[in-house]
Motif scaffolding. Structure first.
Motif, PDB file in Angstrom:
ATOM      1  N   PRO A 144       0.828  -1.222   0.000  1.00 28.42           N
ATOM      2  CA  PRO A 144       0.000   0.000   0.000  1.00 28.42           C
ATOM      3  C   PRO A 144       0.856   1.264   0.000  1.00 28.42           C
ATOM      4  N   LEU A 145       0.504   2.187  -0.854  1.00 28.32           N
ATOM      5  CA  LEU A 145       1.250   3.437  -0.966  1.00 28.32           C
ATOM      6  C   LEU A 145       0.824   4.416   0.114  1.00 28.32           C
TER       7      LEU A 145
ATOM      8  N   THR B 151       6.859   6.247  -1.050  1.00 21.93           N
ATOM      9  CA  THR B 151       6.826   4.945  -0.380  1.00 21.93           C
ATOM     10  C   THR B 151       8.017   4.092  -0.794  1.00 21.93           C
ATOM     11  N   TYR B 152       8.371   4.155  -2.055  1.00 23.13           N
ATOM     12  CA  TYR B 152       9.514   3.385  -2.583  1.00 23.13           C
ATOM     13  C   TYR B 152      10.807   3.740  -1.862  1.00 23.13           C
ATOM     14  N   LEU B 153      11.072   5.022  -1.672  1.00 27.67           N
ATOM     15  CA  LEU B 153      12.311   5.459  -1.036  1.00 27.67           C
ATOM     16  C   LEU B 153      12.355   5.119   0.451  1.00 27.67           C
ATOM     17  N   ARG B 154      11.221   4.759   1.030  1.00 26.86           N
ATOM     18  CA  ARG B 154      11.154   4.472   2.473  1.00 26.86           C
ATOM     19  C   ARG B 154      10.972   2.990   2.777  1.00 26.86           C
ATOM     20  N   THR B 155      11.007   2.122   1.753  1.00 28.62           N
ATOM     21  CA  THR B 155      10.749   0.693   1.992  1.00 28.62           C
ATOM     22  C   THR B 155      11.865  -0.208   1.476  1.00 28.62           C
ATOM     23  N   PHE B 156      13.095   0.285   1.466  1.00 29.78           N
ATOM     24  CA  PHE B 156      14.235  -0.584   1.155  1.00 29.78           C
ATOM     25  C   PHE B 156      14.580  -1.418   2.388  1.00 29.78           C
TER      26      PHE B 156
ATOM     27  N   ARG C 295       5.473   7.710 -12.314  1.00 26.97           N
ATOM     28  CA  ARG C 295       5.211   6.857 -11.156  1.00 26.97           C
ATOM     29  C   ARG C 295       4.224   7.466 -10.160  1.00 26.97           C
ATOM     30  N   GLY C 296       4.259   8.773 -10.013  1.00 26.42           N
ATOM     31  CA  GLY C 296       3.413   9.425  -9.014  1.00 26.42           C
ATOM     32  C   GLY C 296       4.180   9.687  -7.727  1.00 26.42           C
ATOM     33  N   ASP C 297       3.826  10.761  -7.028  1.00 23.99           N
ATOM     34  CA  ASP C 297       4.519  11.150  -5.799  1.00 23.99           C
ATOM     35  C   ASP C 297       4.398  10.077  -4.711  1.00 23.99           C
ATOM     36  N   ASP C 298       3.208   9.507  -4.550  1.00 27.18           N
ATOM     37  CA  ASP C 298       2.999   8.515  -3.485  1.00 27.18           C
ATOM     38  C   ASP C 298       3.875   7.289  -3.704  1.00 27.18           C
TER      39      ASP C 298
END
Length: 247
Positions: A28-29, A126-131, A119-122
Motif C-alpha cells: 500500500p502506498l 513509499t519506494y524510497l522508504r521501503t528498502f 510513477r506518481g509522488d505517493d
C-alpha cells in the motif's frame, strides 16, 4: 442522450478505479506530503538529488540554471551543486555510459526528468522508504514497492540498514508471506522523522522538475477561471437582452 450519459458514467468509473488498479496486489502506498510551492523544501530536495541520484540517473530535460526558479542563484548552484566541471547552463546528465550502467545494475537506470509523472509522488515516497537488506540480491537490497529491484539503497547512510520481517499466513487456501514490519539493524545519520522529511523534499523536487511551470500554471488557472466566471455572467445577460423581444 442516454447513450452519451452511459459513456460518461463508464469513463468516470474507469478514472475512479485507476489509482486502485495501479497498485492492486502490491504494497500500500503512503500519501506523499509534498509542497512544490515550498522553496526551502525544493532546495533541500535539489541537493539530495544531485548528491545521491545524479551519479547514476540523469535528468536530461533539466538545466542547472532552471534551479533559479526555486530561489537559487548562479553562485549557489555553482558552489553547492556542481562537482565535476559542469557549467550552470548545462543539462543534468551523467558521465556513466549506458553500457556500463547496464553491466553494473542489470538495466540502464532511467532518466528522472519526468519520473514523478510516470510513477506518481505517493509511489516514489513509499519506494524510497521501503528498502531493506536482502542477501539474496546482488546489490544486497530489496524493496517492498518494487520487489527484486536492481537499484541499491543509495540513501542507506541517512536511513540506516533495516531488515524486513515476514510471516507465513494462509489466504484462499494457500500459504503466502506477508510483511510484518521492519527491524533496524544499524542506525542512520537521520532519525525516522528526519528521513521521512528528506524523502518528502526529494520527491517534491522530482515533482517540480517534471513540470517546473506547474505553480505558475495553477496561479494563472485561478485567474482564468475567475475571468470565465465573470464573462459567463455578461454573456448570459447579453444573450437575454438580445432575445428579449423575440417570442
Amino acid at each position: 442522450m442516454k447513450k452519451l450519459l452511459s459513456i460518461l458514467a463508464l469513463a468516470g468509473a474507469c478514472f475512479a478505479a485507476a489509482p486502485a488498479m495501479a497498485n492492486e496486489g502490491g504494497y500500500p502506498l503512503e500519501p506523499a506530503p509534498v509542497q512544490t510551492s515550498d522553496l526551502s523544501s525544493l532546495q533541500r530536495g535539489a541537493k539530495l538529488f544531485v548528491n545521491y541520484c545524479l551519479n547514476c540517473h540523469g535528468a536530461s530535460m533539466m538545466r542547472y540554471n532552471r534551479l533559479k526558479d526555486i530561489g537559487l542563484t548562479d553562485d549557489q548552484i555553482r558552489e553547492n551543486l556542481l562537482f565535476s566541471g559542469e557549467k550552470v547552463g548545462d543539462m543534468m546528465t551523467i558521465a556513466m555510459p549506458p553500457k556500463d550502467a547496464k553491466a553494473f545494475f542489470g538495466a540502464t537506470p532511467p532518466d528522472l526528468s519526468v519520473i514523478a509523472r510516470a510513477r506518481g509522488d505517493d509511489w516514489l515516497y513509499t519506494y524510497l522508504r521501503t528498502f531493506y537488506r536482502d542477501d539474496n540480491r546482488a546489490t544486497g537490497w530489496n524493496n517492498l514497492v518494487f520487489p527484486s529491484v536492481g537499484m541499491p539503497h543509495v540513501l542507506w547512510e541517512l536511513q540506516g540498514q533495516r531488515a524486513a520481517k515476514f510471516v507465513e499466513v494462509e489466504e484462499h487456501g494457500e500459504k503466502v508471506h506477508k510483511f510484518a514490519g521492519f527491524e533496524q539493524i544499524t542506525p542512520g545519520k537521520m532519525s525516522t522523522l528526519e528521513y521521512d522529511q528528506a524523502t518528502s523534499d526529494l520527491v517534491g523536487f522530482l515533482d517540480w522538475m517534471a513540470e517546473p511551470a506547474q505553480n505558475q500554471r495553477k496561479r494563472l488557472g485561478v485567474w482564468v477561471l475567475m475571468f470565465l466566471g465573470v464573462f459567463t455572467v455578461f454573456a448570459w445577460r447579453l444573450n437575454a437582452s438580445y432575445w428579449k423581444d423575440i417570442k
